[in-house]
Design an enzyme around this catalytic site. Sequence first.
Site, mmCIF file in Angstrom:
data_model
loop_
_atom_site.group_PDB
_atom_site.id
_atom_site.type_symbol
_atom_site.label_atom_id
_atom_site.label_comp_id
_atom_site.label_asym_id
_atom_site.label_seq_id
_atom_site.Cartn_x
_atom_site.Cartn_y
_atom_site.Cartn_z
ATOM 1 N N CYS A 190 0.847 -1.200 0.000
ATOM 2 C CA CYS A 190 0.000 0.000 0.000
ATOM 3 C C CYS A 190 0.881 1.247 0.000
ATOM 4 O O CYS A 190 0.649 2.200 -0.749
ATOM 5 C CB CYS A 190 -0.888 0.029 1.237
ATOM 6 S SG CYS A 190 -1.841 -1.476 1.536
ATOM 7 N N HIS A 194 1.010 4.909 -2.101
ATOM 8 C CA HIS A 194 0.369 6.009 -1.371
ATOM 9 C C HIS A 194 1.273 6.657 -0.341
ATOM 10 O O HIS A 194 0.838 7.521 0.416
ATOM 11 C CB HIS A 194 -0.936 5.518 -0.755
ATOM 12 C CG HIS A 194 -1.907 5.061 -1.807
ATOM 13 N ND1 HIS A 194 -2.492 5.928 -2.699
ATOM 14 C CD2 HIS A 194 -2.342 3.828 -2.155
ATOM 15 C CE1 HIS A 194 -3.270 5.249 -3.533
ATOM 16 N NE2 HIS A 194 -3.193 3.975 -3.227
ATOM 17 N N ARG A 233 -13.035 -0.876 -1.557
ATOM 18 C CA ARG A 233 -11.861 -0.253 -2.171
ATOM 19 C C ARG A 233 -10.588 -1.014 -1.815
ATOM 20 O O ARG A 233 -9.705 -1.173 -2.663
ATOM 21 C CB ARG A 233 -11.761 1.211 -1.722
ATOM 22 C CG ARG A 233 -10.712 2.016 -2.462
ATOM 23 C CD ARG A 233 -11.129 2.257 -3.903
ATOM 24 N NE ARG A 233 -10.070 2.883 -4.691
ATOM 25 C CZ ARG A 233 -9.223 2.203 -5.459
ATOM 26 N NH1 ARG A 233 -9.290 0.891 -5.527
ATOM 27 N NH2 ARG A 233 -8.292 2.826 -6.159
ATOM 28 N N CYS A 237 -7.975 -2.469 -4.558
ATOM 29 C CA CYS A 237 -6.534 -2.181 -4.537
ATOM 30 C C CYS A 237 -5.732 -3.471 -4.556
ATOM 31 O O CYS A 237 -4.761 -3.610 -5.296
ATOM 32 C CB CYS A 237 -6.172 -1.380 -3.290
ATOM 33 S SG CYS A 237 -6.115 0.392 -3.579
#
Lengths: 276, 119, 100
Positions: A190, A194, A233, A237
């Site tokens: 992740c 991000h 979501r 992802c």
Amino acid sequence: MKKHVAALMVLFAAASWSMLFAGPEDDRMAFEKYFTSKFPETPKHDFINGIYSIDPPSREQWLEIEEFPPYELSIDAGRSAWEKPFANGKGYADCFGDGAVRGQYPYWDSGRKEIITMELAINECREANGEEPLKYGKGKLADISAYMSFMSRGQKINVIIPEDDPDALAAYERGKQFYYSKRGQLNFACIDCHGSGSGNLVRADRLSPALGHVSHWPVYRSKWGNMGTLHRRFGGCNRQVRAASFKPQSPQYRELELFLTYMSNGLEYNGPGARK
Amino acid sequence: MLKRIAVVVLLGPLLMLAPTAGLVANADEAMVALGKEVAFDRRKGNCLSCHMMDNGSLPGNQGPALVAMKARFPDREVLRAQIYNPLEKNPHSIMPPFGLHGIISEKEVDAIVDYLLTL
Amino acid sequence: MMKKTILLSVLALVLSFSQVSANAEFEAAWKAADEKRMEAAAVGYEWRDTKKFLKQAKEAAEQGDLDKAMKLVAKAHEQSEDAITQQAREVHLWSSRVIR
């Protein structure tokens, strides 16, 4: 001499302990500082607007969309569901009062030894009153969540990891490990997209910063053409990096939600939201 | 008799060389073409999502622009290793391990290397 | 005439035996690959397409295309092995990625 050595050893142990086991609050402060330094133009409170907090051109488009928000129908549907009594005559209000409870979730339930998210609580409320649980991810449950989030706008994100409960800290740590671990055939964590990658372009899409990521759910996503919850979501992802996704409200995604929401403590809930 | 042998000895290698050279050139071109196709394919290399490259439109900028590749990678094997498994050089690399994880085949890795070295 | 019939039936028998053994080989390989997949899932690292490949392998086998079926099984098996290796790698790597 011996005393000195012993004192030094204690000091060393304490130092390495704190280095190895920085608490959630140390994590959060470092996390916040990372993003506020990476995007010095963005006021801290604005990170709840995700990509639009760091990308002025797309912010313009988004502000136009927000004039006739695509999630409005969902709030209305959620309100109707909220007002319709269950078969036993009770309703959501018997569980959640006026519905403005977003700020209380997610939380660690020390008695049950698990993380309770708002979506989980909605279904538990239904089941306690003899109603069928709703499907997590989208649909009716997302509508009710949208209504409750709307009623809760402006509440502070305030996740608490009880210090006297090692299981709570362990759940937080698992969420943290999930966030920072690469997975899937494409081998992305992740944080890869991000964190260090936030602000960069993937083709024409700019990657959003992780700080504030959890504030605005559920979201009307143009790509979906309807509303979806945070866990929907998460699943998307994971599949994008070609990992098998976990189920919404699985322990993995609840732990991820706990960690990620803790990272945004102090910011405001502003759901439901609209995204590309 | 001796003359005949001499002719064969002299011409033999020439005859063998001529068509092979042509084949090699064709094979190279075919590999470069395959490499380009795989590099642009969104389900395969999808290089454009992170790298500016060739004449591709709307490139991402997560990674460096893919230009002057021959100068940057005088050793072909270094470039191949970076595509096959970037984790070997840096375990935190955000570049997917295209060969190691079977995102593309061995042949496609070679083809992308051939193609990139033309950029 | 008699001899020919015997020869033919023996041939048919051998052929069907080899078919049976090829099928058995596929079934065993499929099962091993599915177990590998579950092993990857147990550590939370199953990849997205592995299950799909296993399903496609079953379909190919049902249509008699054992060659294609075996290739898909091999691909699924390899994916799960890679995923398990990936998990073992990441257990040691993730913490050095934490923002401090």
